[in-house]
Scaffold this motif. Structure first.
Motif, short mmCIF file in Angstrom:
data_model
loop_
_atom_site.label_atom_id
_atom_site.label_comp_id
_atom_site.label_asym_id
_atom_site.label_seq_id
_atom_site.Cartn_x
_atom_site.Cartn_y
_atom_site.Cartn_z
N ASP A 1 0.86 -1.18 0.00
CA ASP A 1 0.00 0.00 0.00
C ASP A 1 0.90 1.24 0.00
O ASP A 1 1.26 1.78 1.05
CB ASP A 1 -0.92 0.00 1.22
CG ASP A 1 -2.03 1.04 1.10
OD1 ASP A 1 -1.85 1.99 0.30
OD2 ASP A 1 -3.04 0.93 1.82
N MET A 2 1.26 1.69 -1.16
CA MET A 2 2.20 2.80 -1.30
C MET A 2 1.61 4.10 -0.79
O MET A 2 2.31 4.93 -0.19
CB MET A 2 2.61 2.93 -2.77
CG MET A 2 3.65 3.99 -3.06
SD MET A 2 4.16 3.93 -4.79
CE MET A 2 5.23 5.38 -4.87
N ALA A 3 0.31 4.31 -1.02
CA ALA A 3 -0.32 5.55 -0.58
C ALA A 3 -0.33 5.66 0.95
O ALA A 3 -0.04 6.72 1.52
CB ALA A 3 -1.74 5.63 -1.13
N ARG A 4 -0.66 4.57 1.62
CA ARG A 4 -0.70 4.60 3.09
C ARG A 4 0.70 4.74 3.67
O ARG A 4 0.92 5.48 4.64
CB ARG A 4 -1.36 3.31 3.61
CG ARG A 4 -1.53 3.29 5.12
CD ARG A 4 -2.25 2.03 5.56
NE ARG A 4 -2.46 2.01 7.01
CZ ARG A 4 -3.48 2.59 7.63
NH1 ARG A 4 -4.39 3.25 6.93
NH2 ARG A 4 -3.60 2.53 8.94
N PHE A 5 1.67 4.05 3.07
CA PHE A 5 3.04 4.14 3.56
C PHE A 5 3.58 5.56 3.40
O PHE A 5 4.32 6.04 4.24
CB PHE A 5 3.92 3.15 2.78
CG PHE A 5 5.30 3.00 3.33
CD1 PHE A 5 5.57 2.05 4.29
CD2 PHE A 5 6.34 3.81 2.88
CE1 PHE A 5 6.85 1.90 4.82
CE2 PHE A 5 7.62 3.68 3.39
CZ PHE A 5 7.88 2.72 4.37
N ARG A 6 3.17 6.21 2.35
CA ARG A 6 3.64 7.58 2.11
C ARG A 6 3.10 8.55 3.17
O ARG A 6 3.78 9.50 3.57
CB ARG A 6 3.20 8.02 0.72
CG ARG A 6 3.41 9.48 0.40
CD ARG A 6 3.20 9.70 -1.08
NE ARG A 6 2.89 11.09 -1.34
CZ ARG A 6 1.66 11.57 -1.52
NH1 ARG A 6 0.63 10.75 -1.44
NH2 ARG A 6 1.46 12.84 -1.76
N LYS A 7 1.90 8.32 3.61
CA LYS A 7 1.31 9.21 4.62
C LYS A 7 1.89 8.95 6.01
O LYS A 7 2.05 9.89 6.81
CB LYS A 7 -0.20 9.01 4.67
CG LYS A 7 -0.92 9.56 3.44
CD LYS A 7 -2.41 9.37 3.57
CE LYS A 7 -3.14 9.96 2.37
NZ LYS A 7 -4.61 9.80 2.47
N THR A 8 2.22 7.71 6.31
CA THR A 8 2.65 7.37 7.66
C THR A 8 4.16 7.47 7.85
O THR A 8 4.63 7.72 8.94
CB THR A 8 2.20 5.94 8.01
OG1 THR A 8 2.72 5.03 7.01
CG2 THR A 8 0.69 5.85 8.04
N HIS A 9 4.92 7.29 6.76
CA HIS A 9 6.37 7.29 6.88
C HIS A 9 7.02 8.46 6.17
O HIS A 9 8.23 8.46 5.96
CB HIS A 9 6.95 5.97 6.33
CG HIS A 9 6.58 4.77 7.12
ND1 HIS A 9 5.32 4.20 7.02
CD2 HIS A 9 7.27 4.04 8.03
CE1 HIS A 9 5.28 3.14 7.82
NE2 HIS A 9 6.44 3.02 8.45
N SER B 1 -1.73 18.41 -1.35
CA SER B 1 -1.20 19.30 -0.34
C SER B 1 -0.24 18.62 0.60
O SER B 1 0.59 19.25 1.21
CB SER B 1 -2.36 19.90 0.48
OG SER B 1 -3.09 18.87 1.10
N ASP B 2 -0.32 17.30 0.71
CA ASP B 2 0.60 16.61 1.60
C ASP B 2 1.91 16.29 0.93
O ASP B 2 2.78 15.70 1.53
CB ASP B 2 -0.04 15.30 2.10
CG ASP B 2 -0.47 14.41 0.95
OD1 ASP B 2 -0.69 14.94 -0.13
OD2 ASP B 2 -0.57 13.20 1.17
N ASP B 3 2.05 16.68 -0.32
CA ASP B 3 3.27 16.40 -1.06
C ASP B 3 4.02 17.68 -1.33
O ASP B 3 4.55 17.91 -2.41
CB ASP B 3 2.93 15.71 -2.39
CG ASP B 3 2.24 14.39 -2.17
OD1 ASP B 3 2.68 13.66 -1.28
OD2 ASP B 3 1.26 14.11 -2.87
N CYS B 4 4.03 18.55 -0.34
CA CYS B 4 4.62 19.86 -0.57
C CYS B 4 6.12 19.77 -0.78
O CYS B 4 6.68 20.46 -1.61
CB CYS B 4 4.32 20.79 0.58
SG CYS B 4 4.85 20.14 2.19
N GLY B 5 6.80 18.96 -0.01
CA GLY B 5 8.24 18.84 -0.15
C GLY B 5 8.94 20.09 0.33
O GLY B 5 8.47 20.85 1.14
N ASP B 6 10.15 20.28 -0.17
CA ASP B 6 10.94 21.44 0.21
C ASP B 6 10.44 22.69 -0.48
O ASP B 6 9.85 22.63 -1.55
CB ASP B 6 12.41 21.19 -0.14
CG ASP B 6 12.96 19.98 0.59
OD1 ASP B 6 13.83 19.33 0.03
OD2 ASP B 6 12.49 19.72 1.72
#
Length: 883
Positions: free
Chosen positions: A394-402, A741-746
């Protein structure tokens, strides 16, 4: 032995027309071999083509055309005239009134594979064949023609005259392999047999003009050029004196092709939606030929989940519910799909499922829940070493949690995938790699380097999917190819370690290419560019790129809601899925095209291609595993195939140096800009290396400067253009949380770098330091003083005045006025830009010059007595000092 052309090398065409006939003249790249076709224009519905078997020279063809022209001069209505010039024939198509001929009128050379040029279609022409006097008009003809032209042939369609783009490099380099029956049982020849796919046709799965070729395939198969749809880009990476080329080829399957919500899952033949084969070729261009050059390649595959599922999209709900259309307890659709993968790629088949597993309201998890038991059922009938390897993450969930650990996790998984499949290399293992402590390169895949084999092969394939196979799939695919690229470059002797850091020039280049690759695939299927790019998952994108992600989301939604239906109609007509006929509903009258792609539901196909529910793979599919299985080779060629082979030999004999002629074009007047095609390529040195770099290696780590201005990836993504009818987003599966919005990065990005020479533990804290010239060289350039600036201005005034055609007197007077503070030590008698009188040379200087010349020509003369005495005294003093 160089590859035989997959089809003849006729490259230039001219179409002449009369009222009764079309005359199509074709020639090779060197204008040495000419052939001619006659197309009848008096028949309103049938296609009558006559091929002249004679191969003409240029003078003979000119004489023949003059005779045809003179024969039609008597009547004004029958006069012959030039219609159009073209670079290839795509095929013929008919709706109601009669046949059309589709020609390539503009092309662009974008890549070379060895000496084989690859072209992109820039423009086409569709010309009606029946003349106006015999054509039977139909009220719906113009509408079908417009629907047919909805498929923009100038957008990401590619072809090659001498290289088979529909097959992988590994296949193409073994297409002429042979084996003996007595050695068929040996392991080495078993591999050669499995790769010896001798056939005249291309892989029909990726030939997008296959339907257009059918009317003339039996009559003139060597005249029509197969084209693929997808993405191709080549980049030049100068590694000091070694010319390295990276080529990315994406082939989109035409079977079950369509748009995002209208084509999901699999059809009854096991063909899945959005199936794209991606191949990365790394080559060292020291030779034009494929066999003497050094080539490596790695192949991956993306495609929808091979189950009978769909989504009912009405344009109102951005995330429609996923439903399983009908039960498939024995996994027949998935079985057909994996059987085809075994035959084309061998084993192991590794399924990498990136869809969500845990959701409050089950959507994507429905597919994950259904796919796993199907693969477990199919595996129970396979040998343990050939079982399908299934991985769900689950790449989407892992991205949000880690947070930013997504790339680290993908890198770890990609390493395992590449080690199991290996890669293709057309050479032996280098001695330096054999002596290296890192033996990982020889432990990859099921085909390893050995002293008895000159090549190594990729066995098996990694098959990736999420729901749309766009955003998440492209990032995971990039990481797999990144790991494989390290091993490919190591096998070529470019690097001694397979690890490629993200902050190197070559990885920025490769990342940019894969971004453009993902954008193109997303435009073709989803209607917009990537919503979540690789930089988004790396947490390296600036805040400014979030607006781009939001715009792509809106664009994708608009395309799915308002333009996908028309686009799907065009694809169905172009590929021949729907063929207009009198007495049946028109394509725009069908409420759905489901029954066009699923023949079992309509009862057209009585049975599947499976031999049974238990032995679903068949003996032919697993007989050569882990290597791919070749198609059956006919023992005897029929007459048409034999004539085709003879024609191929005639054309090749007429232009034996066709590849050389095509590459260098020695008989034509060309320009340097065209010959040095790599100047237009994406390159590490031109697009990614900073101007003040002291280390020109593309593998050196360069630090980011947060104070520098952001420069976009236009160089790498210039091939992706926003299509007016394909603008839109991926809210169904790729947009977790409804946005980005959660992928804002630097906050800041970088495109200007300097070499990072600090210890590892000091890198993070030193990124914002200013690296001046004194840091590297110990000196720095200071501001010029007022006296120096004034001196420079006076000297520049001398050049300005000397360049004017004024009298010497005026020039000298002006100079003396401007240089009143200068005291020249000597004047020439006359000095200007146009006339200089040299001063006299003294006799002593002339004698010294002549003496130097004589010594250089005749050697040194014997020393005089004074020199000998001086040498003796010096030697005596040296001895006394030593004693």
């Amino acid at each position: 032995m160089e590859l035989c052309p997959a089809y003849p090398t006729l490259q230039n065409f001219v179409l002449y027309e009369t009222k009764a006939k079309y005359f199509l003249v074709g020639t090779d790249a060197a204008d040495r071999c000419f052939r001619i076709l006659k197309i009848d224009r008096t028949e309103p519905f049938e296609l009558n083509i006559t091929e002249d078997k004679t191969i003409y020279e240029k003078s003979e063809m000119t004489e023949l055309l003059n005779r045809i022209y003179d024969g039609h001069q008597a009547s004004k209505s029958l006069r012959m005239s030039k219609k159009v010039s073209a670079y290839g024939i795509l095929g013929f198509v008919r709706f109601f009134e009669g046949y059309y001929i589709v020609l390539i009128t503009e092309r662009k050379r974008i890549a070379y594979i060895g000496s084989h040029a690859v072209y992109k279609i820039e423009d086409t022409a569709i010309l009606p064949i029946p003349c106006s006097s015999v054509r039977v008009s139909h009220s719906d003809e113009s509408r079908y023609l417009k629907i047919f032209q909805n498929v923009d042939l100038s957008s990401n369609f590619y072809f090659s005259y001498t290289y088979d783009l529909t097959s992988t490099l590994q296949y193409n380099m073994h297409v002429n392999a042979t084996f003996t029956a007595s050695d068929a049982d040996s392991a080495v020849n078993r591999k050669a047999r499995s790769l010896a796919r001798t056939r005249l046709n291309n892989c029909p799965k990726y030939v997008w003009n296959d339907y257009l070729m059918k009317p003339a395939r039996k009559a003139i198969p060597e005249w029509i050029i197969p084209v693929i749809h997808g993405y191709i880009q080549q980049a030049y990476v100068p590694v000091y004196s070694c010319p390295l080329y990276l080529t990315v080829i994406a082939r989109r399957s035409r079977l079950y092709a369509g748009t995002r919500f209208l084509k999901r899952g699999s059809n009854d033949q096991g063909n899945v939606a959005n199936e794209v084969e991606t191949e990365v070729i790394a080559s060292v261009a020291f030779s034009l030929t494929l066999t003497s050059g050094h080539f490596t390649s790695y192949v991956t595959l993306r495609g929808s989940v091979p189950l009978p599922w769909s989504q009912d999209y009405n344009g109102m709900v951005p995330k429609p519910q996923i439903r399983i259309d009908r039960p498939d307890p024995f996994g027949s659709l998935a079985a057909q799909h994996f059987c085809e993968l075994f035959e084309r790629y061998g084993s192991p088949i590794m399924v990498f499922n990136l869809a969500k597993k845990n959701e409050r309201r089950p959507r994507e998890s429905i597919l994950s829940t259904e796919l796993k038991p199907v693969i477990e059922y199919l595996n129970q009938f396979l040998a343990p070493e050939h079982k399908i390897e299934y991985t769900a993450w689950d790449m989407a969930r892992f991205r949000k949690t880690h947070q930013s650990r997504v790339i680290d996790k993908l890198e770890e998984m990609a390493e395992g995938i590449v080690r199991k499949t290996g890669f293709f290399h057309n050479g032996r293992e280098l001695y330096c790699n054999q002596m290296s402590k890192d033996k990982s390169g020889n432990k990859m895949g099921r085909d390893k380097y050995s002293d008895s084999k000159s090549w190594r092969f990729q066995t098996g394939i990694s098959r990736l999917n999420c729901v749309d196979c766009i955003d998440r799939t492209n990032t995971a695919q990039f990481m797999i190819h990144r790991q494989a690229l390290g091993y490919q470059l190591r096998s070529l002797g470019i690097i001694d370690d397979h690890q490629l850091p993200f902050e190197s020039d070559i990885m920025r280049l490769f990342e940019g290419i894969f971004e453009a690759h993902g954008d193109t695939i997303a435009l073709q299927y989803g209607g917009s560019q990537l919503v979540h790019s690789i930089r988004t998952y790396r947490k390296a994108s600036p805040w400014a790129l979030q607006s781009r992600d939001i715009l792509n989301s809106v664009s994708r939604y608009y395309s799915n809601a308002f333009t996908d239906f028309d686009k799907q109609m065009g694809i169905n007509v172009f590929l021949g899925v729907f063929q207009p006929k009198a007495g049946r509903p028109h394509v725009w009258e069908l409420p759905t095209d489901y029954y066009l792609h699923h023949k079992l539901v309509t009862g057209v196909s009585e049975s599947t291609n499976l031999p049974s529910y238990t032995c679903w793979f068949g003996d032919s599919s697993t007989r050569c595993l882990p290597f791919p299985f070749p198609p059956k080779v006919k023992k005897r060629m029929d007459k048409k195939e034999l004539r085709l082979a003879k024609n191929l030999q005639l054309v090749e004999r007429c232009s034996s140096s066709g590849l050389f002629e095509e590459f260098y074009e020695p008989t034509k007047m060309t320009f340097f800009e065209k010959e040095f095609y790599m100047d237009d390529m994406n390159s590490t040195r031109k697009n990614y290396m900073p101007a003040d770099a002291t280390d020109v290696s593309p593998f050196v780590i360069r630090a980011r400067h947060h104070h520098e201005k952001h420069v976009s990836d236009a160089a790498a993504r210039k091939t992706v253009a926003a299509h007016p009818s394909l603008i839109t987003d991926d809210n169904t599966s790729e947009s977790e949380g409804g946005g980005s919005s959660d992928d804002c990065g630097d906050k800041d990005d970088v495109r200007s770098y300097t070499k990072l020479s600090l210890p590892t533990d000091e890198r993070q804290s030193s990124l914002t330091e200013d690296y001046s010239m004194k840091t590297y060289y110990g000196v720095e350039i200071r501001n010029s003083s007022h006296a120096d600036v004034d001196l420079y201005r006076r000297f520049s005034q001398i050049g300005t005045l000397a360049d004017k055609k004024t009298s010497e007197k005026v020039v000298m007077n002006t100079i003396h006025q401007q240089l009143a503070n200068f005291t020249p030590s000597q004047y020439f008698s006359a000095d200007s830009l146009y006339r200089v009188i040299m001063p006299e040379v003294s006799r002593r200087s002339v004698a010294a010059y002549r003496h130097a010349v004589n010594v250089a020509q005749g050697g040194p003369r014997e020393p005089v007595q004074n020199d000998k005495r001086q040498y003796a005294r010096t030697e005596l003093l040296l001895r006394k000092s030593q004693s």
